[in-house]
Design a protein around this motif. Structure first.
Motif, PDB file in Angstrom:
ATOM      1  N   HIS A   1     -80.980 -44.269 -30.641  1.00  0.00           N
ATOM      2  CA  HIS A   1     -79.716 -44.103 -31.368  1.00  0.00           C
ATOM      3  C   HIS A   1     -79.746 -42.882 -32.283  1.00  0.00           C
ATOM      4  O   HIS A   1     -79.094 -42.862 -33.328  1.00  0.00           O
ATOM      5  CB  HIS A   1     -79.381 -45.366 -32.173  1.00  0.00           C
ATOM      6  CG  HIS A   1     -79.294 -46.609 -31.334  1.00  0.00           C
ATOM      7  ND1 HIS A   1     -78.311 -46.790 -30.376  1.00  0.00           N
ATOM      8  CD2 HIS A   1     -80.083 -47.709 -31.294  1.00  0.00           C
ATOM      9  CE1 HIS A   1     -78.493 -47.958 -29.797  1.00  0.00           C
ATOM     10  NE2 HIS A   1     -79.555 -48.536 -30.313  1.00  0.00           N
ATOM     11  N   ILE A   2     -80.501 -41.888 -31.878  1.00  0.00           N
ATOM     12  CA  ILE A   2     -80.556 -40.618 -32.597  1.00  0.00           C
ATOM     13  C   ILE A   2     -79.691 -39.612 -31.845  1.00  0.00           C
ATOM     14  O   ILE A   2     -79.738 -39.529 -30.623  1.00  0.00           O
ATOM     15  CB  ILE A   2     -82.004 -40.110 -32.719  1.00  0.00           C
ATOM     16  CG1 ILE A   2     -82.811 -41.056 -33.610  1.00  0.00           C
ATOM     17  CG2 ILE A   2     -82.048 -38.699 -33.269  1.00  0.00           C
ATOM     18  CD1 ILE A   2     -84.285 -40.721 -33.682  1.00  0.00           C
ATOM     19  N   ASP A   3     -78.899 -38.852 -32.571  1.00  0.00           N
ATOM     20  CA  ASP A   3     -77.985 -37.893 -31.944  1.00  0.00           C
ATOM     21  C   ASP A   3     -78.402 -36.470 -32.294  1.00  0.00           C
ATOM     22  O   ASP A   3     -79.179 -36.242 -33.220  1.00  0.00           O
ATOM     23  CB  ASP A   3     -76.554 -38.160 -32.426  1.00  0.00           C
ATOM     24  CG  ASP A   3     -75.505 -37.510 -31.524  1.00  0.00           C
ATOM     25  OD1 ASP A   3     -75.887 -36.930 -30.482  1.00  0.00           O
ATOM     26  OD2 ASP A   3     -74.315 -37.584 -31.860  1.00  0.00           O
ATOM     27  N   ARG A   4     -77.887 -35.536 -31.511  1.00  0.00           N
ATOM     28  CA  ARG A   4     -78.160 -34.109 -31.703  1.00  0.00           C
ATOM     29  C   ARG A   4     -79.661 -33.857 -31.803  1.00  0.00           C
ATOM     30  O   ARG A   4     -80.174 -33.335 -32.782  1.00  0.00           O
ATOM     31  CB  ARG A   4     -77.427 -33.582 -32.939  1.00  0.00           C
ATOM     32  CG  ARG A   4     -75.914 -33.736 -32.800  1.00  0.00           C
ATOM     33  CD  ARG A   4     -75.155 -32.853 -33.741  1.00  0.00           C
ATOM     34  NE  ARG A   4     -73.723 -33.073 -33.579  1.00  0.00           N
ATOM     35  CZ  ARG A   4     -72.770 -32.302 -34.074  1.00  0.00           C
ATOM     36  NH1 ARG A   4     -73.109 -31.227 -34.747  1.00  0.00           N
ATOM     37  NH2 ARG A   4     -71.500 -32.579 -33.894  1.00  0.00           N
ATOM     38  N   VAL A   5     -80.334 -34.258 -30.751  1.00  0.00           N
ATOM     39  CA  VAL A   5     -81.792 -34.122 -30.708  1.00  0.00           C
ATOM     40  C   VAL A   5     -82.215 -33.712 -29.303  1.00  0.00           C
ATOM     41  O   VAL A   5     -81.560 -34.074 -28.323  1.00  0.00           O
ATOM     42  CB  VAL A   5     -82.472 -35.447 -31.114  1.00  0.00           C
ATOM     43  CG1 VAL A   5     -82.173 -36.555 -30.120  1.00  0.00           C
ATOM     44  CG2 VAL A   5     -83.972 -35.275 -31.282  1.00  0.00           C
ATOM     45  N   MET A   6     -83.285 -32.954 -29.225  1.00  0.00           N
ATOM     46  CA  MET A   6     -83.886 -32.594 -27.942  1.00  0.00           C
ATOM     47  C   MET A   6     -85.361 -32.918 -27.987  1.00  0.00           C
ATOM     48  O   MET A   6     -86.018 -32.736 -29.014  1.00  0.00           O
ATOM     49  CB  MET A   6     -83.705 -31.116 -27.630  1.00  0.00           C
ATOM     50  CG  MET A   6     -84.270 -30.716 -26.265  1.00  0.00           C
ATOM     51  SD  MET A   6     -83.941 -28.998 -25.854  1.00  0.00           S
ATOM     52  CE  MET A   6     -84.182 -29.046 -24.064  1.00  0.00           C
ATOM     53  N   VAL A   7     -85.876 -33.420 -26.872  1.00  0.00           N
ATOM     54  CA  VAL A   7     -87.306 -33.687 -26.739  1.00  0.00           C
ATOM     55  C   VAL A   7     -87.814 -32.961 -25.499  1.00  0.00           C
ATOM     56  O   VAL A   7     -87.267 -33.132 -24.405  1.00  0.00           O
ATOM     57  CB  VAL A   7     -87.608 -35.192 -26.629  1.00  0.00           C
ATOM     58  CG1 VAL A   7     -89.118 -35.411 -26.492  1.00  0.00           C
ATOM     59  CG2 VAL A   7     -87.069 -35.949 -27.847  1.00  0.00           C
ATOM     60  N   VAL A   8     -88.844 -32.164 -25.690  1.00  0.00           N
ATOM     61  CA  VAL A   8     -89.540 -31.498 -24.588  1.00  0.00           C
ATOM     62  C   VAL A   8     -90.923 -32.130 -24.484  1.00  0.00           C
ATOM     63  O   VAL A   8     -91.652 -32.204 -25.481  1.00  0.00           O
ATOM     64  CB  VAL A   8     -89.668 -29.981 -24.832  1.00  0.00           C
ATOM     65  CG1 VAL A   8     -90.421 -29.325 -23.680  1.00  0.00           C
ATOM     66  CG2 VAL A   8     -88.294 -29.339 -25.012  1.00  0.00           C
TER      67      VAL A   8
END
Length: 249
Positions: free
Chosen positions: A134-141
């Motif tokens: 439920h986290i927004d405006r996030v990117m995970v590589v």
């Protein structure tokens, strides 16, 4: 290798809505320069679902974990839009790694990529972990260095999804209020008072345009928290002038 979390240093419109003296909203044409000012101010806000609040991570974080001799490094960062997501990917991806898999979420928009892993075994698990957080405006590589032992389809899903979930679970989060782009037309002699009021409401991205509007007036554009719009407008008019004209979406 034991898992360890590490912190990494780190418009809308061609017509604006004008409230007239009767409190009614009228659509009015404005000079092209003003359109550009408020459009630029609104660019980041336009990607959100609605004006409101969302939870994101407060800073870039990383998590490193070894699974069957393969090293997985998950790096998560707050982003504002797709462009910033790909800028982050370009910054952290390692061309020497076996795979650089990723996913991001901005409002309703979400994308993912397996980067050569079997379809659905890397990008999708990362994406699912983001959605579940439920986290927004996030990117995970998630960067993988192959260690010589194949994990199989199920193993890959668990590995990519697991390191992403753990990384986000331990990341510091913050509540972010969406910003509304606004502008006010003020005479030169009131600019100091207007600026003082705007600073009181902690507005962002203040710009002054002396070429737009009537002689002796400046157009001041800014962004303010969505729940402070009416309070700010009332305060500025009460402390500066009731005749001031505000433009907003």
């Amino acid at each position: 290798m034991a898992a360890g979390l590490a912190r990494v240093p780190s418009c809308y419109y061609h017509h604006l809505i004008l409230k007239n003296k009767n409190g009614l909203s009228d659509s009015v044409a404005v000079p092209a320069s003003l359109k550009k000012m408020v459009t630029n101010a609104a660019a980041a806000a336009s990607s959100s679902i609605n004006h409101g609040e969302y939870r994101s991570i407060a800073e870039r974080v990383s998590l490193e974990k070894e699974i069957k001799k393969s090293k997985f490094i998950a790096i998560a960062a707050p982003i504002s839009d797709e462009e910033s997501a790909f800028a982050f990917l370009s910054e952290v991806r390692d061309p020497r790694a076996t795979h650089n898999c990723w996913a991001f979420k901005v409002g309703q928009h979400s994308r993912c990529n397996d980067d050569g892993e079997p379809s659905g075994t890397a990008g999708k698990p990362i994406q699912s972990a983001i959605l579940s957080s439920h986290i927004d405006r996030v990117m995970v590589v998630v960067i993988r260095y192959f260690g010589g032992i194949k994990l199989g389809t199920g193993g890959l899903v668990r590995a990519y999804g697991g390191v992403t979930s753990e990384c986000l679970r331990n990341a510091p989060t913050c509540l972010v209020k969406s910003k509304v782009p606004m502008a006010v037309e003020a005479p030169f002699d009131l600019l100091g008072l207007v600026q003082h009021q705007l600073q009181h409401f902690q507005v962002e991205d203040i710009e002054q345009d002396y070429e737009t509007g009537k002689d002796g007036f400046a157009m001041v554009s800014f962004k303010v928290d969505f729940d402070q719009v009416e309070k700010l407008e009332n305060a500025v008019k009460a402390n500066c002038s009731r005749q001031l004209v505000f433009y907003k979406q």
